[in-house]
Motif scaffolding. Structure first.
Motif, PDB file in Angstrom:
ATOM      1  N   MET B 203     -40.761 -45.917  35.194  1.00 19.08           N
ATOM      2  CA  MET B 203     -41.942 -45.087  34.812  1.00 19.08           C
ATOM      3  C   MET B 203     -41.999 -44.167  36.057  1.00 19.08           C
ATOM      4  SD  MET B 203     -44.899 -46.589  33.180  1.00 19.08           S
ATOM      5  CE  MET B 203     -45.734 -47.637  34.630  1.00 19.08           C
ATOM      6  N   ASP B 204     -42.302 -42.832  35.706  1.00 16.56           N
ATOM      7  CA  ASP B 204     -42.338 -41.943  36.820  1.00 16.56           C
ATOM      8  C   ASP B 204     -43.748 -41.225  36.506  1.00 16.56           C
ATOM      9  OD1 ASP B 204     -41.430 -40.224  38.720  1.00 16.56           O
ATOM     10  OD2 ASP B 204     -39.389 -40.524  38.171  1.00 16.56           O
ATOM     11  N   PHE B 205     -43.792 -40.070  37.179  1.00 17.47           N
ATOM     12  CA  PHE B 205     -45.020 -39.239  37.171  1.00 17.47           C
ATOM     13  C   PHE B 205     -45.470 -38.842  35.837  1.00 17.47           C
ATOM     14  CE2 PHE B 205     -44.264 -38.794  42.016  1.00 17.47           C
ATOM     15  CZ  PHE B 205     -45.737 -38.785  42.301  1.00 17.47           C
ATOM     16  N   GLY B 206     -44.468 -38.253  35.271  1.00 13.27           N
ATOM     17  CA  GLY B 206     -44.551 -37.806  33.672  1.00 13.27           C
ATOM     18  C   GLY B 206     -45.028 -38.789  32.779  1.00 13.27           C
ATOM     19  N   ASP B 207     -44.437 -40.152  32.858  1.00 18.40           N
ATOM     20  CA  ASP B 207     -45.069 -41.004  32.047  1.00 18.40           C
ATOM     21  C   ASP B 207     -46.800 -41.465  32.246  1.00 18.40           C
ATOM     22  OD1 ASP B 207     -42.511 -42.104  30.954  1.00 18.40           O
ATOM     23  OD2 ASP B 207     -42.389 -42.502  33.005  1.00 18.40           O
ATOM     24  N   LEU B 208     -47.044 -41.191  33.568  1.00 19.99           N
ATOM     25  CA  LEU B 208     -48.551 -41.630  34.157  1.00 19.99           C
ATOM     26  C   LEU B 208     -49.387 -40.316  33.457  1.00 19.99           C
ATOM     27  CD1 LEU B 208     -49.427 -44.167  35.116  1.00 19.99           C
ATOM     28  CD2 LEU B 208     -47.198 -44.100  35.705  1.00 19.99           C
ATOM     29  N   ILE B 209     -48.647 -39.124  33.940  1.00 22.56           N
ATOM     30  CA  ILE B 209     -49.530 -37.860  33.582  1.00 22.56           C
ATOM     31  C   ILE B 209     -49.993 -38.044  31.954  1.00 22.56           C
ATOM     32  CG2 ILE B 209     -49.497 -35.581  33.419  1.00 22.56           C
ATOM     33  CD1 ILE B 209     -47.963 -35.378  36.164  1.00 22.56           C
ATOM     34  N   ARG B 210     -48.887 -38.441  31.214  1.00 23.33           N
ATOM     35  CA  ARG B 210     -49.003 -38.451  29.747  1.00 23.33           C
ATOM     36  C   ARG B 210     -50.038 -39.302  29.532  1.00 23.33           C
ATOM     37  NH1 ARG B 210     -44.084 -39.772  28.066  1.00 23.33           N
ATOM     38  NH2 ARG B 210     -44.661 -42.043  27.954  1.00 23.33           N
ATOM     39  N   TYR B 211     -50.202 -40.563  29.925  1.00 26.79           N
ATOM     40  CA  TYR B 211     -51.277 -41.653  29.764  1.00 26.79           C
ATOM     41  C   TYR B 211     -52.546 -40.938  30.161  1.00 26.79           C
ATOM     42  CZ  TYR B 211     -54.242 -45.325  30.347  1.00 26.79           C
ATOM     43  OH  TYR B 211     -55.375 -46.096  30.375  1.00 26.79           O
TER      44      TYR B 211
END
Lengths: 477, 477
Positions: B203-211
């Motif tokens: 999991m990276d920044f992109g995954d967390l931003i999407r959530y």
């Protein structure tokens, strides 16, 4: 708009260490400034004689009150005036007759107002006092404070809550003195003197710098400036401090609107910001760019020995804060040095493999190991390329005992090089230990890694601005 | 060093709102992280089911303990692992068998260590979890927090003390999460989610931003970054937020030493700082340059409506702080506007002559007059050239009632434009009133005039970065 000549060689010490204080306009009415000044002096613990002056009252806050200055039985060193502007001239005459040695003129309605009569009145007051050799703080000032004499000659009793220490602040704005004081109460900065210059009717920055230069309780002189008509006397006095006492300045008024606000505020042009920057550099004054930067630099300069070079060692419990600090170090002129092989050998022996043992040194899993931490700091300090140490330790439940461990481990030991720390924990958790570490002279603590790095850089900048080498001194509060 | 593919469309909500949590490695030994994780979950007030897993114990901290994940009677949504690295692979297999939906992997000893076996192990763990559709936070993380679910799945119980609010923080450093949390406890910032990404195994920044983009409790997404291998997914997700939710980033690693620290810290290159700045701008991310700036901007963005332009009105109790703020306003792209004659007329009617009634408006001697203060703020807000208001009020003994007066006067009223304040007083004096004013949505408070001005500027910068006009919304905590 010319500057009225200062009080010359008048002893400004009497303003800060009076044996007696008269309060002209003393009151019990909380709607009047005279009541706040009374509370400041009474609650502040001032040990000298206090003489409330109020012709309408027999006593004020339990103290006998006098109908006029002339009726006070003893000598009056300092007179604090909180009367309307139109009554000030008469009172200055009374001060001269009584032999008063200094005046704090809290009253407003002088040069700062949009009416030429205010300026004329101020000129007359200043001229009369100057001829009599009486230094005046103000008009339009909140007052002055000398923490070491428990003297709070201001209309804000809370100045009496400030910690005692080595920072003296000379400010063109009373509002900034209040702001600085309230911020300092949250970060453990200790003060010597605080003066709100107000409209500067016969005293200016230069006079105060000259006095504070010779004041042993003042370790660092901090200035808040908006702009003055003739900065030369100030720059000359600052230059005389060079090599013996750091002077730092926060000059506002770079914006066009700020400039017009300044003109109205203390009756002077904010002037050319860049010209000030150049003059500061020539005078050996360290320029800073914000209230917190002023306070952080002042705190570090008052409590730390000066570094003899730009080399910094970063000792940290967590990598993230160290990276943030390193960015600031490099931007602000410090060098995160490569350790000598001897230093490296010592640190390798203290820390487990797999931790980051170069500079920055990440204590990582050894953060609970006080002997290792002390050993790493000592190894860094003994490295000739290291001139100061940044110590960054963030609380976690698993290292809760770190601050207490550091207190116990260090004892009375003092390092010969500055240790600027950022030890952060939830409110109340490490506060006592950090205060003790600062009190012991082991380190100075700042609230973020970036501010710790900037304060360390300020130490080196202040050292660089000094003309001659300074003797190494040990740390102390 | 290639990035392991993320968990795809896995529902990250389960990480933050699990109905049950297993703690593999639960312990009562304060020398073990497993005890701190237990305390975090127990003291934090988490309402779901807790399942300590420890084959050597029948119970842990008064709760029945299970010998293994498979022996837990109910379903397990989230599994927090605090076992040594060599035992993790087996536990991930158990998670898959058990149907665990998300993992927090606090264990270190993976890609961050100077041993290729750590990296290989991490790749295997990541691959296995990704194939099973299990998102992993970590390894080498302090954990994650969801204040609105009273979930503190971390090894630091004090995260449970944080105020609830609209800021979500995604950080590459656990140390910075701690620092940010402790600073926030002193300044009233409210959080939604906090995640330490650690080594980012799947999991990276992109995954967390999407959530977080889709998370209604998150008003602003704050990022602390050191550098990632492939920033594109992150930038794409941030760009999708544009126009609906502000994203701000503090990227460290501009220094050469910081860069090497980053490589060791989370196993990635800090990369080119300038390239990041450009990419941030293109993605509509507001870049900030320090921990406090990140927090101040996040606080303002979470609590204020966005301004529709750069025009600012400065309403102040003291001229000095206003000058300091004006300097920052101008430097940071705000305009201290000239009021319309209509506004000027209203303000002149409210304030006595001789006070500074242009912009900045110095309340001066009328600072005790709440009706005048309210009238001045309203007049400023009604001015079409004014897009935000800076309210600067420093305590003095004579205006002690100001904060309470403001609370009473404002009631439930909310302004349509952001009011960014710097109300400062001795510790404890105005704290309750400021909290109420912030809670009412009347204003957001910052500790210095400069930081208030910078936060106001951040609001306008964030608005400028947004592609399309945003609807005006009222303030709220």
């Amino acid at each position: 708009m010319g500057r009225v000549a200062g009080p010359g060689k008048a002893d400004l010490g009497i303003l800060f260490d009076p044996t007696s204080v008269a309060i002209v306009g003393a009151s019990e009415d909380p709607g009047k400034l005279g009541s706040h000044v009374m509370r400041s002096l009474l609650n502040g613990g001032y040990k000298g004689a206090l003489y409330p002056v109020n012709p309408k009252r027999g006593e004020v806050m339990g103290m006998p009150s006098y109908p006029s200055l002339s009726k006070i039985p003893g000598e009056v060193d300092l007179c604090v005036m909180v009367l309307p502007a139109e009554r000030i001239l008469g009172q200055i005459r009374s001060c001269i007759s009584k032999g008063v040695k200094g005046v704090v003129l809290a009253t407003s309605g002088f040069k700062e107002v949009d009416d030429p009569r205010g300026e004329a009145l101020q000129a007359e007051v200043g001229k009369m006092a100057t001829e009599a050799g009486i230094p005046i703080v103000g008009p339009n000032t909140f007052g002055l404070v000398n923490r070491h004499a428990d003297l709070n000659a201001s209309f804000t009793p809370e100045f009496g809550l400030l910690k005692k220490g080595g920072v003296s602040l000379v400010s063109q704005s009373g509002g900034m003195c209040h702001l600085v004081a309230f911020l300092s109460m949250r970060s453990g900065i200790g003060f010597s003197k605080i003066v709100g210059l107000g409209n500067r009717c016969n005293m200016d920055f230069g006079d105060l710098i000259r006095y504070l230069h010779g004041d042993p309780a003042t370790k660092v002189i901090a200035l808040y400036m908006e702009g003055i008509d003739d900065p030369r006397p100030m720059m000359e006095e600052a230059r005389r401090c060079n090599g013996s006492k750091p002077v730092i300045a926060y000059k506002v008024g770079s914006s066009t609107v700020g400039d017009s606000a300044s003109r109205s505020h203390t009756g002077s042009m904010a002037g050319d910001h860049l010209a000030y920057r150049g003059a500061f550099r020539q005078a050996g004054i360290l320029a800073v760019e914000g209230t917190e930067e002023l306070l952080d630099a002042a705190k570090a300069l008052a409590m730390c020995p000066l570094p003899q070079g730009p080399g910094v060692a970063v000792v940290t419990g967590q990598a993230g804060p160290a990276m943030a600090a390193c960015d600031v170090c490099e931007r602000e002129g410090l060098r995160v040095v490569r350790f000598t092989s001897e230093t490296q050998r010592k640190i390798y022996a203290l820390l487990p493999p797999f931790s980051l043992r170069d500079n920055p040194v990440d204590m990582g899993p050894a953060w609970y190991n006080m002997a290792a931490l002390k050993g790493v700091i000592e190894a860094a300090i003994e490295d000739n390329g290291v001139h100061s140490v940044l110590l960054l330790m963030t609380y976690a439940s698993a290292n809760a005992g770190l601050a207490e461990g550091l207190v116990c481990m260090l004892g009375d030991e003092r390092w010969q090089k500055p240790v600027v720390a950022c030890m952060t924990a939830p409110p109340g958790v490490w506060d006592g230990e950090i205060e003790r570490l600062e009190g012991m002279g082991a380190l100075v603590n700042l609230p973020t890694p970036e501010r710790a790095a900037r304060a360390a850089a300020a130490l080196w900048k202040a050292r660089s601005l000094m003309a001659s080498p300074v003797p190494v001194r040990t740390m102390g509060p």
